[in-house]
Motif scaffolding. Structure first.
Motif, PDB file in Angstrom:
ATOM      1  N   LYS A  56       0.826  -1.208   0.000  1.00 51.53           N
ATOM      2  CA  LYS A  56       0.000   0.000   0.000  1.00 51.53           C
ATOM      3  C   LYS A  56       0.860   1.257   0.000  1.00 51.53           C
ATOM      4  N   ARG A  57       2.102   1.131   0.521  1.00 50.41           N
ATOM      5  CA  ARG A  57       2.987   2.291   0.603  1.00 50.41           C
ATOM      6  C   ARG A  57       4.354   2.058  -0.031  1.00 50.41           C
ATOM      7  N   ASP A  58       4.602   0.861  -0.515  1.00 51.11           N
ATOM      8  CA  ASP A  58       5.942   0.540  -0.996  1.00 51.11           C
ATOM      9  C   ASP A  58       5.869  -0.221  -2.315  1.00 51.11           C
ATOM     10  N   GLY A  59       6.415   0.392  -3.369  1.00 45.72           N
ATOM     11  CA  GLY A  59       6.375  -0.227  -4.685  1.00 45.72           C
ATOM     12  C   GLY A  59       7.154  -1.521  -4.761  1.00 45.72           C
ATOM     13  N   THR A  60       8.244  -1.630  -3.999  1.00 39.97           N
ATOM     14  CA  THR A  60       9.029  -2.866  -4.000  1.00 39.97           C
ATOM     15  C   THR A  60       8.195  -4.037  -3.493  1.00 39.97           C
ATOM     16  N   SER A 144      13.451   0.038   1.200  1.00 39.67           N
ATOM     17  CA  SER A 144      12.880   0.439  -0.080  1.00 39.67           C
ATOM     18  C   SER A 144      11.823   1.525   0.114  1.00 39.67           C
ATOM     19  N   PHE A 145      11.014   1.394   1.157  1.00 40.49           N
ATOM     20  CA  PHE A 145      10.048   2.435   1.464  1.00 40.49           C
ATOM     21  C   PHE A 145      10.761   3.707   1.903  1.00 40.49           C
ATOM     22  N   GLY A 146      11.822   3.551   2.705  1.00 37.37           N
ATOM     23  CA  GLY A 146      12.579   4.709   3.158  1.00 37.37           C
ATOM     24  C   GLY A 146      13.156   5.499   2.001  1.00 37.37           C
ATOM     25  N   ARG A 147      13.701   4.818   0.991  1.00 39.74           N
ATOM     26  CA  ARG A 147      14.243   5.513  -0.174  1.00 39.74           C
ATOM     27  C   ARG A 147      13.155   6.250  -0.942  1.00 39.74           C
ATOM     28  N   VAL A 171       3.321  12.319  10.053  1.00 40.25           N
ATOM     29  CA  VAL A 171       4.276  11.630  10.924  1.00 40.25           C
ATOM     30  C   VAL A 171       3.568  10.585  11.773  1.00 40.25           C
ATOM     31  N   ALA A 172       2.419  10.950  12.339  1.00 41.78           N
ATOM     32  CA  ALA A 172       1.673  10.020  13.190  1.00 41.78           C
ATOM     33  C   ALA A 172       1.259   8.771  12.412  1.00 41.78           C
ATOM     34  N   ASP A 173       0.958   8.951  11.124  1.00 40.42           N
ATOM     35  CA  ASP A 173       0.519   7.827  10.300  1.00 40.42           C
ATOM     36  C   ASP A 173       1.681   6.931   9.876  1.00 40.42           C
ATOM     37  N   VAL A 174       2.835   7.536   9.598  1.00 39.26           N
ATOM     38  CA  VAL A 174       3.934   6.798   8.992  1.00 39.26           C
ATOM     39  C   VAL A 174       4.931   6.236   9.995  1.00 39.26           C
ATOM     40  N   HIS A 176       4.977   4.817  12.897  1.00 39.00           N
ATOM     41  CA  HIS A 176       4.830   3.497  13.509  1.00 39.00           C
ATOM     42  C   HIS A 176       4.867   2.370  12.491  1.00 39.00           C
ATOM     43  N   ARG A 177       4.852   2.727  11.185  1.00 37.71           N
ATOM     44  CA  ARG A 177       4.921   1.712  10.142  1.00 37.71           C
ATOM     45  C   ARG A 177       6.361   1.371   9.753  1.00 37.71           C
ATOM     46  N   ILE A 178       7.297   2.246  10.118  1.00 39.49           N
ATOM     47  CA  ILE A 178       8.684   2.078   9.706  1.00 39.49           C
ATOM     48  C   ILE A 178       9.445   1.262  10.747  1.00 39.49           C
ATOM     49  N   ASP A 179      10.210   0.300  10.260  1.00 43.12           N
ATOM     50  CA  ASP A 179      11.016  -0.547  11.148  1.00 43.12           C
ATOM     51  C   ASP A 179      11.995   0.322  11.924  1.00 43.12           C
ATOM     52  N   VAL A 180      12.007   0.165  13.236  1.00 42.47           N
ATOM     53  CA  VAL A 180      12.876   0.974  14.086  1.00 42.47           C
ATOM     54  C   VAL A 180      14.338   0.807  13.706  1.00 42.47           C
ATOM     55  N   ARG A 181      14.686  -0.320  13.087  1.00 45.34           N
ATOM     56  CA  ARG A 181      16.079  -0.573  12.716  1.00 45.34           C
ATOM     57  C   ARG A 181      16.575   0.334  11.605  1.00 45.34           C
ATOM     58  N   ILE A 182      15.679   1.021  10.882  1.00 38.93           N
ATOM     59  CA  ILE A 182      16.151   1.911   9.819  1.00 38.93           C
ATOM     60  C   ILE A 182      15.977   3.384  10.187  1.00 38.93           C
ATOM     61  N   HIS A 183      15.540   3.686  11.404  1.00 42.58           N
ATOM     62  CA  HIS A 183      15.357   5.087  11.790  1.00 42.58           C
ATOM     63  C   HIS A 183      16.655   5.878  11.633  1.00 42.58           C
TER      64      HIS A 183
END
Length: 202
Positions: A56-60, A144-147, A171-174, A176-183
């Motif tokens: 839904k948010r990541d083309g990869t 991939s989403f981060g890029r 920010v509130a929406d996104v 919590h969806r991002i893996d903390v390991r890539i912050h």
């Protein structure tokens, strides 16, 4: 007989519960083959769901879902493909991949009546590993989403309204969806690009 209810209680998403609950019931009834197979199915279906949620948010992730759909349409096995793509995408660590691959391979053995059945301890171990390495956590978006996010923030002037309320909502929406390991990786790359913008004419 194995009691898997304690592991079931640790599952994060309700969508992952039905197949695991079936495995729990089968184990309690002494149907150890069925329980083991259902544990693998709970794992495989969760990986599918996670890719469909991520797309839904990541083309990869969307490309992976497309490959998955085509394989299923062609009646090809997708289990090994799911494991490999889940490791590549970041849903699974290298260790988790190795452990879950072993569970998949044993599922192929236990799924045939002419092979030996799993022991209660093997069923319990499989349940613990499937939960610990996959079902215990929510869907998290990775590099991939981060890029894609960095490109949108830096190059698309209409991507995000500059009103504070719009930024806060985004920010509130996104976040919590991002893996903390890539912050850290995400912030480092964002600041690096911003610094480049300040020194390079646009």
């Amino acid at each position: 007989m194995p009691d898997l209810s304690g592991y079931a209680a640790r599952i994060h998403d309700d969508e992952d519960r039905p197949l695991f609950d079936d495995a729990t019931k089968a184990g309690a009834a002494g149907a150890l083959r069925a329980s083991y197979v259902m544990l693998w199915l709970a794992c495989a279906e969760s990986m599918k769901r996670r890719f469909r949620e991520a797309e839904k948010r990541d083309g990869t992730a969307g490309k992976i879902v497309g490959e998955l759909d085509q394989k299923e349409k062609d009646h090809k096995s997708v289990d090994k493909f799911l494991l490999e793509k889940a490791k590549e995408y970041g849903f699974l660590t290298d260790t988790a991949y190795t452990i879950l691959l072993n569970i998949y391979e044993m599922r192929c053995i236990y799924g045939h009546p002419y092979e030996q059945a799993p022991t209660p301890e093997q069923v319990t171990h499989a349940a613990a590993m499937v939960v610990e390495h996959l079902l215990v956590g929510p869907v998290r978006l990775r590099h991939s989403f981060g890029r894609t996010l960095l490109t949108s923030l830096l190059e698309d002037r209409n991507f995000l309204d500059d009103q504070e309320s719009a930024v806060d909502a985004f920010v509130a929406d996104v976040v919590h969806r991002i893996d903390v390991r890539i912050h850290g990786w995400l912030l480092d790359n964002y600041w690096r690009e911003l610094e480049s913008w300040q020194t390079t004419p646009r």
